[in-house]
Design a protein around this motif. Sequence first.
Motif, mmCIF file in Angstrom:
data_model
loop_
_atom_site.group_PDB
_atom_site.id
_atom_site.type_symbol
_atom_site.label_atom_id
_atom_site.label_comp_id
_atom_site.label_asym_id
_atom_site.label_seq_id
_atom_site.Cartn_x
_atom_site.Cartn_y
_atom_site.Cartn_z
ATOM 1 N N VAL A 45 31.507 -50.918 23.397
ATOM 2 C CA VAL A 45 32.866 -50.551 22.961
ATOM 3 C C VAL A 45 33.104 -49.064 23.166
ATOM 4 O O VAL A 45 34.176 -48.635 23.641
ATOM 5 C CB VAL A 45 33.088 -50.951 21.487
ATOM 6 C CG1 VAL A 45 34.386 -50.345 20.957
ATOM 7 C CG2 VAL A 45 33.122 -52.456 21.355
ATOM 8 N N LEU A 46 32.110 -48.256 22.822
ATOM 9 C CA LEU A 46 32.245 -46.809 23.035
ATOM 10 C C LEU A 46 32.407 -46.496 24.523
ATOM 11 O O LEU A 46 33.174 -45.596 24.901
ATOM 12 C CB LEU A 46 31.022 -46.085 22.475
ATOM 13 C CG LEU A 46 30.883 -46.061 20.947
ATOM 14 C CD1 LEU A 46 29.575 -45.403 20.535
ATOM 15 C CD2 LEU A 46 32.066 -45.326 20.315
ATOM 16 N N VAL A 87 35.950 -47.341 25.427
ATOM 17 C CA VAL A 87 36.838 -46.282 24.921
ATOM 18 C C VAL A 87 36.801 -45.084 25.850
ATOM 19 O O VAL A 87 37.846 -44.480 26.186
ATOM 20 C CB VAL A 87 36.418 -45.873 23.496
ATOM 21 C CG1 VAL A 87 37.183 -44.624 23.052
ATOM 22 C CG2 VAL A 87 36.668 -47.010 22.519
ATOM 23 N N ASN A 88 35.593 -44.724 26.297
ATOM 24 C CA ASN A 88 35.452 -43.600 27.224
ATOM 25 C C ASN A 88 36.162 -43.902 28.542
ATOM 26 O O ASN A 88 36.799 -43.019 29.141
ATOM 27 C CB ASN A 88 33.964 -43.337 27.473
ATOM 28 C CG ASN A 88 33.728 -42.078 28.292
ATOM 29 O OD1 ASN A 88 34.441 -41.085 28.127
ATOM 30 N ND2 ASN A 88 32.740 -42.118 29.174
#
Length: 286
Positions: A183-184, A187-188
């Motif tokens: 998920v991170l 997002v990035n």
Amino acid sequence: MFLIIGWIVALTCVFGVYIVHGGNIGVILKALPFEMVTIFGAACGAFLANNQMKVVKATVRGIGRCFKGSKFSKARYMELLALLYDVLQKARKEGLMSIENDVEEPQNSPLFQKYPNVGGDHHVTEFITDYLRMMVSGNLNAHEIESLMDSEIETHHQEQFAAVAAIQRMAGALPAFGIVAAVLGVVNTMGSVGQPPAVLGAMIGSALVGTFLGIFLSYAFAEPLGGLLEQKVEDGSKELQCIKTTLLASMQGYAPQVAIEFGRKVLYSTDRPSFIELEGHVKGKK
């Protein structure tokens, strides 16, 4: 040894097939350090937050045991039963008071010194001498001592199983932390929408590596580690059950030779010495 072999087989099959099918291993290798720090670091942090220090220490010791061969073998059990036979035979011939010194100072007892592998194991020696001491005192009957033995064995199992449960909880959390890393990464990626498709594709691929690693580390590494440690805990409990059965048989009036046969029958078939093997070993130690 088999733990390491199993891990090598898992790594070879998963990454080998990926490469053979034309996969770009460079994408995984580039993302691997960052994803590993995220997933493994979060898992370790959660592990420390979720367990008391005594469980953390027990888990570290347990993991070390997984890389060693099992000490519970046919030879060890033959030595254990021969020790019990000698102690019970002495008590039968000379009276229970004759083993008082052996019970109080097992480190100086010729009987315990004759069997160094078992006699040198503090936990096993303490378990044997504690209940022999109760037998010598004569204040408790067989049913009361059996109840105490069951309680101690259950406590021992719970203490040892705490490390197993801690590893299993970590194994269950790793896929979730893999999703967190993924998920991170997404997002990035969303913050770089204006980049060319090739760049965005590489960033999405790196993000998906997190999901892959979380699942792979859980089911190929952590889960087998917990399963192996659980088997070793069961082996330790089985040894105590063997001692319990032998001593209780003696308290019920059976001769030492018959009492150790009761204990022999409790052992797993893969480690259990045959009647002839045990009889020959006991006679050879006289």
